[in-house]
Design a protein around this motif. Structure first.
Motif, PDB file in Angstrom:
ATOM      1  N   GLY A 247      -4.709  -3.550   6.588  1.00 16.39           N
ATOM      2  CA  GLY A 247      -5.455  -2.441   6.220  1.00 16.39           C
ATOM      3  C   GLY A 247      -4.741  -1.690   4.921  1.00 16.39           C
ATOM      4  N   GLU A 248      -3.638  -1.398   5.268  1.00 22.03           N
ATOM      5  CA  GLU A 248      -2.893  -0.699   4.021  1.00 22.03           C
ATOM      6  C   GLU A 248      -2.839  -1.502   2.836  1.00 22.03           C
ATOM      7  OE1 GLU A 248       0.240   2.247   5.497  1.00 22.03           O
ATOM      8  OE2 GLU A 248       0.199   0.556   7.054  1.00 22.03           O
ATOM      9  N   LEU A 250      -4.966  -3.899   1.952  1.00 16.08           N
ATOM     10  CA  LEU A 250      -6.267  -4.082   1.254  1.00 16.08           C
ATOM     11  C   LEU A 250      -6.450  -2.810   0.612  1.00 16.08           C
ATOM     12  CD1 LEU A 250      -8.921  -5.172   0.676  1.00 16.08           C
ATOM     13  CD2 LEU A 250      -9.660  -3.954   2.894  1.00 16.08           C
ATOM     14  N   THR A 251      -5.955  -1.394   1.109  1.00 12.94           N
ATOM     15  CA  THR A 251      -6.184  -0.167   0.342  1.00 12.94           C
ATOM     16  C   THR A 251      -5.259  -0.375  -1.104  1.00 12.94           C
ATOM     17  OG1 THR A 251      -6.592   1.087   2.481  1.00 12.94           O
ATOM     18  CG2 THR A 251      -6.011   2.369   0.409  1.00 12.94           C
ATOM     19  N   LEU A 252      -4.259  -0.756  -0.960  1.00 12.04           N
ATOM     20  CA  LEU A 252      -3.330  -0.802  -2.152  1.00 12.04           C
ATOM     21  C   LEU A 252      -3.930  -1.862  -3.092  1.00 12.04           C
ATOM     22  CD1 LEU A 252      -0.661  -0.035  -3.525  1.00 12.04           C
ATOM     23  CD2 LEU A 252       0.685  -1.684  -2.041  1.00 12.04           C
ATOM     24  N   GLN A 253      -4.178  -2.798  -2.565  1.00 11.93           N
ATOM     25  CA  GLN A 253      -4.923  -3.857  -3.459  1.00 11.93           C
ATOM     26  C   GLN A 253      -5.908  -3.356  -4.187  1.00 11.93           C
ATOM     27  OE1 GLN A 253      -5.125  -8.015  -1.765  1.00 11.93           O
ATOM     28  NE2 GLN A 253      -7.115  -8.085  -2.004  1.00 11.93           N
ATOM     29  N   ARG A 254      -6.974  -2.691  -3.605  1.00 18.18           N
ATOM     30  CA  ARG A 254      -8.170  -2.210  -4.369  1.00 18.18           C
ATOM     31  C   ARG A 254      -7.826  -1.156  -5.550  1.00 18.18           C
ATOM     32  NH1 ARG A 254     -12.504  -1.867   0.641  1.00 18.18           N
ATOM     33  NH2 ARG A 254     -13.024  -4.200   0.643  1.00 18.18           N
ATOM     34  N   ALA A 255      -6.768  -0.320  -4.983  1.00 19.30           N
ATOM     35  CA  ALA A 255      -6.238   0.736  -5.919  1.00 19.30           C
ATOM     36  C   ALA A 255      -5.752   0.024  -7.221  1.00 19.30           C
ATOM     37  CB  ALA A 255      -5.247   1.791  -5.410  1.00 19.30           C
ATOM     38  N   SER A 275     -12.283  -9.246   1.709  1.00 16.15           N
ATOM     39  CA  SER A 275     -12.459  -8.160   2.906  1.00 16.15           C
ATOM     40  C   SER A 275     -10.969  -8.027   3.632  1.00 16.15           C
ATOM     41  CB  SER A 275     -13.576  -8.820   3.734  1.00 16.15           C
ATOM     42  OG  SER A 275     -13.026  -9.930   4.403  1.00 16.15           O
ATOM     43  N   LEU A 276     -11.422  -7.216   4.594  1.00 17.49           N
ATOM     44  CA  LEU A 276      -9.984  -7.138   5.550  1.00 17.49           C
ATOM     45  C   LEU A 276      -9.756  -8.415   6.091  1.00 17.49           C
ATOM     46  CD1 LEU A 276      -8.046  -5.280   6.955  1.00 17.49           C
ATOM     47  CD2 LEU A 276      -9.593  -4.724   8.602  1.00 17.49           C
ATOM     48  N   ARG A 298       4.813   5.439   4.373  1.00 16.29           N
ATOM     49  CA  ARG A 298       3.783   5.030   3.453  1.00 16.29           C
ATOM     50  C   ARG A 298       4.050   3.542   2.909  1.00 16.29           C
ATOM     51  NH1 ARG A 298       3.129   7.687  -2.464  1.00 16.29           N
ATOM     52  NH2 ARG A 298       1.133   6.325  -3.265  1.00 16.29           N
TER      53      ARG A 298
END
Length: 389
Positions: A247-248, A250-255, A275-276, A298
């Motif tokens: 999950g983290e 994916l969040t970092l990847q999108r940013a 996707s996840l 983090r």
């Protein structure tokens, strides 16, 4: 503010009347006084030096003239500055301290130095600072005194026409200053970075901060510890990724890849479509390393690699946007290369055709552009031969 200078070469201080220091005198912000040490001697030869006790090369400056000079020039609020290579290193913090003094008296030595008793005596009547410009030796203290003066007086209220310039320059916040540009926008094949022409002040501020941190990491990594800036993987908890990290990641990847999309408009970026579940599958198909801040837990960085057709395919070098430009990307790149199996001879990766910062980092790490190799639309391929171990 009063600044006095004692030297056997008072002519050195003519620049005090030039440019901004001269204007500061006209405004009444500072008063400069230059004094010839020989004027405080008592013999007809105006002697200021003698041979050293204990033998040795060179001459030592006598205590008598210095004592007379201090009797004449010191008073309440005086700080005596001895410019000497054996002093404490001068930096911006020290300049700020000295800018708060009422009266600075610079004692500019020559030859092998000043008799130690002069410094001991000076401490009985004033605050004493022994200051060095750096780890080298000059012929005398005058050049150092001028450098310290310029660093100090420019901090006085009203000295600079635009006080904002003091905030953004090198060392103001512990970092080196970012690169600066002016007109024209294109000069001899060199372009001003697009972000500075955008009018987006938020992006400009972020770019400047990132550039300052990157420059500091490259040229003065010793400064980073003072600012709290993460300078490499040694500051982080680095380990192989596990499914719970997906999950983290994916969040970092999108940013990170949102920034790539801005740099490469119109280019399809697979990382933004995943996707996840896609990320979870990737954790099983690639060797993935993640980096976390020890204090907060983090996730701030990640990278992955795998063998593809006998080459070590490197991908998804990711650093949290607020930590970019601090050397983490380069550190992750070095880490993932070390993870390659022993029989791999070539590293390969790709990046956006317009991701010039990425390309510079890869080239600096030894990767070379490969226009002969097929790349995804809007991207370029880079490879690097592995050095035999």
């Amino acid at each position: 503010m009063i600044l006095d200078y004692v030297s056997i070469f008072p002519e050195f201080f003519a620049p005090l009347q030039l440019s901004l220091p001269g204007k500061a005198v006209a405004k009444g912000l500072v008063t400069f006084g230059v004094h010839d040490l020989r004027g405080y001697t008592t013999d007809r030869h105006r002697t200021v030096d003698d041979s050293p006790y204990g033998g040795g090369a060179g001459m030592v400056m006598k205590p008598g003239p210095w004592g007379e000079a201090f009797d004449d020039l010191t008073g309440p609020g005086t700080t005596i500055v001895f410019t000497t290579p054996s002093g404490e290193p001068f930096d911006q913090r020290m300049a700020e301290e000295l800018a708060g003094a009422e009266h600075l008296l610079f004692a500019c030595g020559r030859y092998e130095g000043i008799d130690q008793r002069v410094l001991d005596h000076a401490r009985e009547r004033a605050v004493v600072r022994e200051i060095s410009l750096g780890d080298y030796v000059l012929n005398g203290g005058e050049v150092a005194a001028l450098a310290i003066t310029e660093a100090v007086v420019r901090l006085l209220p009203g000295f600079m026409g635009n006080a904002e310039s003091l905030v953004e320059e090198s060392h103001a916040d512990g970092l080196l200053e970012y690169p600066v540009y002016t007109k024209p926008a294109s000069w001899r094949g060199h372009e001003v970075p697009e972000v500075l022409l955008s009018g987006d002040h938020g992006r400009i501020a972020a770019w400047r901060r990132a550039q300052a941190e990157a420059r500091t990491a490259e040229r003065r990594p010793d400064l980073l510890a003072r600012t709290g800036v993460v300078s490499g993987l040694g500051d982080l908890d680095v380990r192989p990724a596990v499914p719970a990290d997906a999950g983290e990641v994916l969040t970092l990847q999108r940013a990170c890849w949102f920034q790539e999309m801005e740099a490469n408009p119109g280019v399809e970026i697979p990382a933004l479509r995943e996707s996840l579940d896609d990320v979870r599958r990737g954790l099983g198909e690639w060797t993935v390393m993640v980096a976390r801040e020890p204090s907060t837990g983090r996730l701030v960085g990640a990278v992955r690699g795998r063998v593809d057709h006998g080459e070590w395919d490197i991908g998804r070098i990711m650093v949290a946007p607020d930590l970019q430009g601090r050397g983490l990307g380069r550190a992750l790149l070095e880490l993932v290369q070390d993870l390659a199996p022993d029989d791999v001879e070539t590293y390969v990766l790709f990046t956006g055709a317009r991701s010039l910062d990425n390309q510079r980092m890869y080239k600096k790490a030894g990767f070379r552009m490969r226009p002969d190799r097929t790349s995804p639309p809007g991207a370029v391929v880079l490879t690097k031969k592995r050095i035999s171990r």
